[in-house]
Write an enzyme that holds these catalytic residues in place. Structure first.
Site, PDB file in Angstrom:
ATOM      1  N   ALA A  85     -55.045 -12.100  -0.586  1.00 16.46           N
ATOM      2  CA  ALA A  85     -55.430 -12.009  -1.996  1.00 16.46           C
ATOM      3  C   ALA A  85     -54.590 -10.964  -2.708  1.00 16.46           C
ATOM      4  O   ALA A  85     -54.011 -10.070  -2.089  1.00 16.46           O
ATOM      5  CB  ALA A  85     -56.912 -11.679  -2.124  1.00 16.46           C
ATOM      6  N   ASP A  86     -54.556 -11.095  -4.017  1.00 10.61           N
ATOM      7  CA  ASP A  86     -53.904 -10.090  -4.849  1.00 10.61           C
ATOM      8  C   ASP A  86     -54.614 -10.071  -6.200  1.00 10.61           C
ATOM      9  O   ASP A  86     -54.992 -11.124  -6.720  1.00 10.61           O
ATOM     10  CB  ASP A  86     -52.419 -10.409  -5.054  1.00 10.61           C
ATOM     11  CG  ASP A  86     -51.677  -9.245  -5.688  1.00 10.61           C
ATOM     12  OD1 ASP A  86     -51.207  -8.371  -4.935  1.00 10.61           O
ATOM     13  OD2 ASP A  86     -51.597  -9.189  -6.925  1.00 10.61           O
ATOM     14  N   SER A  87     -54.797  -8.866  -6.747  1.00 17.73           N
ATOM     15  CA  SER A  87     -55.493  -8.717  -8.027  1.00 17.73           C
ATOM     16  C   SER A  87     -54.638  -7.942  -9.014  1.00 17.73           C
ATOM     17  O   SER A  87     -53.916  -7.016  -8.639  1.00 17.73           O
ATOM     18  CB  SER A  87     -56.821  -7.970  -7.840  1.00 17.73           C
ATOM     19  OG  SER A  87     -57.702  -8.660  -6.993  1.00 17.73           O
ATOM     20  N   GLY A 122     -55.993 -13.585  -7.238  1.00 16.61           N
ATOM     21  CA  GLY A 122     -55.446 -14.778  -6.605  1.00 16.61           C
ATOM     22  C   GLY A 122     -55.757 -14.791  -5.125  1.00 16.61           C
ATOM     23  O   GLY A 122     -55.799 -13.744  -4.480  1.00 16.61           O
TER      24      GLY A 122
END
Length: 211
Positions: A85-87, A122
Protein backbone atom coordinates in the site's frame (compact mmCIF):
# COMPACT_ATOMS: atom_id res chain seq x y z
CA UNK A 1 -8.06 -29.55 7.17
CA UNK A 2 -6.80 -27.29 4.32
CA UNK A 3 -3.66 -25.30 4.93
CA UNK A 4 -4.42 -21.73 5.96
CA UNK A 5 -3.62 -18.91 3.54
CA UNK A 6 -0.65 -16.71 4.46
CA UNK A 7 -0.42 -12.96 4.16
CA UNK A 8 2.78 -11.05 3.46
CA UNK A 9 2.74 -7.33 4.22
CA UNK A 10 5.09 -5.50 1.85
CA UNK A 11 5.65 -2.53 4.14
CA UNK A 12 7.76 -1.22 6.99
CA UNK A 13 4.82 0.78 8.36
CA UNK A 14 3.96 -0.03 11.99
CA UNK A 15 0.51 1.49 11.41
CA UNK A 16 -0.28 -0.92 8.59
CA UNK A 17 0.93 -3.81 10.68
CA UNK A 18 -1.28 -2.67 13.57
CA UNK A 19 -4.36 -2.58 11.30
CA UNK A 20 -3.85 -6.23 10.36
CA UNK A 21 -3.01 -7.35 13.89
CA UNK A 22 -6.12 -5.64 15.27
CA UNK A 23 -8.11 -7.47 12.59
CA UNK A 24 -6.81 -10.88 13.70
CA UNK A 25 -4.00 -11.33 11.17
CA UNK A 26 -0.31 -11.81 11.97
CA UNK A 27 1.40 -11.26 8.62
CA UNK A 28 4.95 -11.89 7.63
CA UNK A 29 6.53 -8.48 7.09
CA UNK A 30 8.90 -8.07 4.14
CA UNK A 31 10.19 -4.55 3.51
CA UNK A 32 10.43 -3.57 -0.17
CA UNK A 33 13.41 -1.58 -1.38
CA UNK A 34 11.66 0.96 -3.62
CA UNK A 35 12.86 4.37 -4.74
CA UNK A 36 9.49 6.12 -4.59
CA UNK A 37 10.69 9.23 -6.44
CA UNK A 38 12.02 7.09 -9.30
CA UNK A 39 8.81 5.03 -9.39
CA UNK A 40 6.71 8.20 -9.51
CA UNK A 41 8.89 9.64 -12.30
CA UNK A 42 8.48 6.41 -14.26
CA UNK A 43 4.68 6.74 -14.00
CA UNK A 44 4.76 10.38 -15.12
CA UNK A 45 6.86 9.37 -18.13
CA UNK A 46 4.10 6.99 -19.21
CA UNK A 47 1.07 8.98 -18.01
CA UNK A 48 1.55 12.75 -18.33
CA UNK A 49 -1.14 13.72 -15.80
CA UNK A 50 -1.86 10.72 -13.55
CA UNK A 51 -4.71 10.95 -11.07
CA UNK A 52 -3.95 10.75 -7.34
CA UNK A 53 -5.38 7.21 -7.33
CA UNK A 54 -3.08 6.19 -10.19
CA UNK A 55 -0.04 7.55 -8.35
CA UNK A 56 -0.65 5.70 -5.09
CA UNK A 57 -1.70 2.48 -6.84
CA UNK A 58 1.43 2.60 -8.99
CA UNK A 59 3.61 2.98 -5.88
CA UNK A 60 1.78 0.15 -4.13
CA UNK A 61 2.28 -2.09 -7.15
CA UNK A 62 5.99 -1.18 -7.25
CA UNK A 63 6.31 -2.27 -3.62
CA UNK A 64 4.53 -5.55 -4.28
CA UNK A 65 6.76 -6.24 -7.29
CA UNK A 66 9.89 -5.40 -5.29
CA UNK A 67 9.00 -7.84 -2.50
CA UNK A 68 8.31 -10.62 -5.00
CA UNK A 69 11.63 -9.91 -6.75
CA UNK A 70 13.69 -9.56 -3.56
CA UNK A 71 12.13 -12.33 -1.47
CA UNK A 72 10.77 -14.73 -4.07
CA UNK A 73 12.23 -17.70 -2.25
CA UNK A 74 10.22 -16.80 0.87
CA UNK A 75 6.89 -16.27 -0.86
CA UNK A 76 4.97 -19.46 -1.60
CA UNK A 77 2.89 -18.32 -4.56
CA UNK A 78 0.40 -21.15 -4.14
CA UNK A 79 -0.88 -20.02 -0.76
CA UNK A 80 0.53 -16.56 -0.03
CA UNK A 81 -1.15 -13.21 -0.64
CA UNK A 82 1.13 -10.17 -0.85
CA UNK A 83 -0.41 -6.87 0.26
CA UNK A 84 1.28 -3.54 -0.46
CA UNK A 85 0.00 0.00 0.00
CA UNK A 86 0.91 3.63 -0.34
CA UNK A 87 -0.85 6.75 0.96
CA UNK A 88 -0.68 10.43 0.06
CA UNK A 89 -2.69 13.46 1.14
CA UNK A 90 -4.46 15.52 -1.50
CA UNK A 91 -4.33 19.07 -0.12
CA UNK A 92 -5.36 22.08 -2.20
CA UNK A 93 -5.08 20.00 -5.36
CA UNK A 94 -1.52 18.81 -4.63
CA UNK A 95 -0.41 15.38 -3.47
CA UNK A 96 1.62 15.47 -0.27
CA UNK A 97 3.86 12.63 0.87
CA UNK A 98 5.87 12.21 4.05
CA UNK A 99 7.24 15.48 5.44
CA UNK A 100 10.44 13.75 6.70
CA UNK A 101 11.62 16.75 8.78
CA UNK A 102 10.17 18.67 11.73
CA UNK A 103 10.45 21.94 9.80
CA UNK A 104 8.42 20.62 6.88
CA UNK A 105 5.90 19.10 9.27
CA UNK A 106 5.31 22.50 10.90
CA UNK A 107 4.92 24.15 7.49
CA UNK A 108 2.47 21.47 6.36
CA UNK A 109 0.36 21.70 9.49
CA UNK A 110 0.11 25.48 9.24
CA UNK A 111 -1.36 24.91 5.77
CA UNK A 112 -3.75 22.12 6.65
CA UNK A 113 -5.05 23.15 10.08
CA UNK A 114 -8.73 24.05 9.93
CA UNK A 115 -8.94 22.60 6.42
CA UNK A 116 -10.27 19.42 4.86
CA UNK A 117 -8.09 17.20 2.69
CA UNK A 118 -8.41 13.76 1.12
CA UNK A 119 -6.18 10.89 2.12
CA UNK A 120 -5.77 8.59 -0.88
CA UNK A 121 -4.50 5.07 -0.17
CA UNK A 122 -3.52 2.75 -2.99
CA UNK A 123 -3.41 -1.02 -2.56
CA UNK A 124 -1.83 -3.81 -4.60
CA UNK A 125 -2.84 -7.37 -3.74
CA UNK A 126 -1.03 -10.25 -5.44
CA UNK A 127 -2.25 -13.86 -5.40
CA UNK A 128 -0.93 -16.65 -7.62
CA UNK A 129 0.72 -14.28 -10.08
CA UNK A 130 -2.23 -11.94 -10.44
CA UNK A 131 -2.12 -8.41 -9.01
CA UNK A 132 -5.24 -6.34 -8.39
CA UNK A 133 -4.95 -2.66 -7.49
CA UNK A 134 -7.49 -0.36 -5.92
CA UNK A 135 -7.67 2.86 -3.96
CA UNK A 136 -9.63 4.23 -1.04
CA UNK A 137 -10.32 7.91 -0.37
CA UNK A 138 -11.21 9.41 2.99
CA UNK A 139 -11.82 13.08 3.77
CA UNK A 140 -9.95 14.28 6.84
CA UNK A 141 -11.05 17.41 8.70
CA UNK A 142 -8.09 18.93 10.54
CA UNK A 143 -8.48 20.87 13.78
CA UNK A 144 -7.42 24.48 14.27
CA UNK A 145 -4.25 23.37 16.04
CA UNK A 146 -2.22 26.08 17.75
CA UNK A 147 1.32 26.94 16.71
CA UNK A 148 2.56 25.58 20.03
CA UNK A 149 0.79 22.23 19.57
CA UNK A 150 1.98 21.95 15.98
CA UNK A 151 5.59 22.54 16.97
CA UNK A 152 5.31 20.11 19.89
CA UNK A 153 3.76 17.45 17.64
CA UNK A 154 6.47 17.86 15.02
CA UNK A 155 9.14 17.59 17.71
CA UNK A 156 7.86 14.14 18.77
CA UNK A 157 8.94 12.74 15.41
CA UNK A 158 5.66 10.83 15.05
CA UNK A 159 4.38 12.55 11.88
CA UNK A 160 7.67 12.73 9.98
CA UNK A 161 7.25 9.36 8.22
CA UNK A 162 3.47 9.65 7.79
CA UNK A 163 1.59 10.61 4.67
CA UNK A 164 -0.21 13.83 5.44
CA UNK A 165 2.05 14.45 8.47
CA UNK A 166 -0.39 12.90 10.92
CA UNK A 167 -1.62 9.72 12.50
CA UNK A 168 -5.22 9.04 13.42
CA UNK A 169 -4.55 6.39 16.05
CA UNK A 170 -1.85 8.11 18.13
CA UNK A 171 -0.87 11.67 19.10
CA UNK A 172 -2.19 13.04 15.82
CA UNK A 173 -5.69 12.00 16.83
CA UNK A 174 -5.88 15.11 19.03
CA UNK A 175 -5.85 17.26 15.91
CA UNK A 176 -8.36 15.42 13.70
CA UNK A 177 -11.90 16.72 14.19
CA UNK A 178 -13.59 14.08 12.04
CA UNK A 179 -13.23 11.92 8.97
CA UNK A 180 -15.61 10.95 6.19
CA UNK A 181 -14.88 7.44 5.00
CA UNK A 182 -12.96 4.37 6.07
CA UNK A 183 -10.92 4.83 9.28
CA UNK A 184 -8.70 1.81 8.63
CA UNK A 185 -7.66 3.36 5.32
CA UNK A 186 -6.52 6.51 7.14
CA UNK A 187 -4.37 4.39 9.44
CA UNK A 188 -2.80 2.65 6.46
CA UNK A 189 -4.86 -0.19 4.94
CA UNK A 190 -8.51 -0.32 3.92
CA UNK A 191 -9.99 -3.48 5.42
CA UNK A 192 -13.18 -3.20 3.33
CA UNK A 193 -11.15 -2.89 0.12
CA UNK A 194 -8.94 -5.83 1.08
CA UNK A 195 -12.01 -7.94 1.95
CA UNK A 196 -13.55 -7.27 -1.47
CA UNK A 197 -10.27 -7.98 -3.25
CA UNK A 198 -9.76 -11.26 -1.37
CA UNK A 199 -13.32 -12.28 -2.27
CA UNK A 200 -12.51 -11.66 -5.94
CA UNK A 201 -9.75 -14.25 -5.57
CA UNK A 202 -12.16 -16.68 -3.90
CA UNK A 203 -10.65 -16.09 -0.46
CA UNK A 204 -12.42 -15.23 2.78
CA UNK A 205 -10.96 -12.86 5.37
CA UNK A 206 -11.33 -15.60 7.97
CA UNK A 207 -8.82 -17.64 5.95
CA UNK A 208 -6.12 -15.34 7.36
CA UNK A 209 -7.22 -15.09 11.00
CA UNK A 210 -4.94 -16.37 13.74
CA UNK A 211 -6.47 -19.58 15.02
Amino acid sequence: MAERARLVLASSSPSRLSVLRSAGVEPEVLVPGVDEDAATAELHARVPSPTPAQVVCHLAQAKSRAVLDQYGDRVDGARTVVVAADSMLLLDGELQGKPLTAERTVERWKRQRGAAATLVTGHAVTWRGQTVTGSSETVVHFAEASDRDIEAYAATGEPLQCAGAFTLEALGGWFIDRIEGDPSSVIGLSLPLLRRTFAGFGLQVSDFWNR
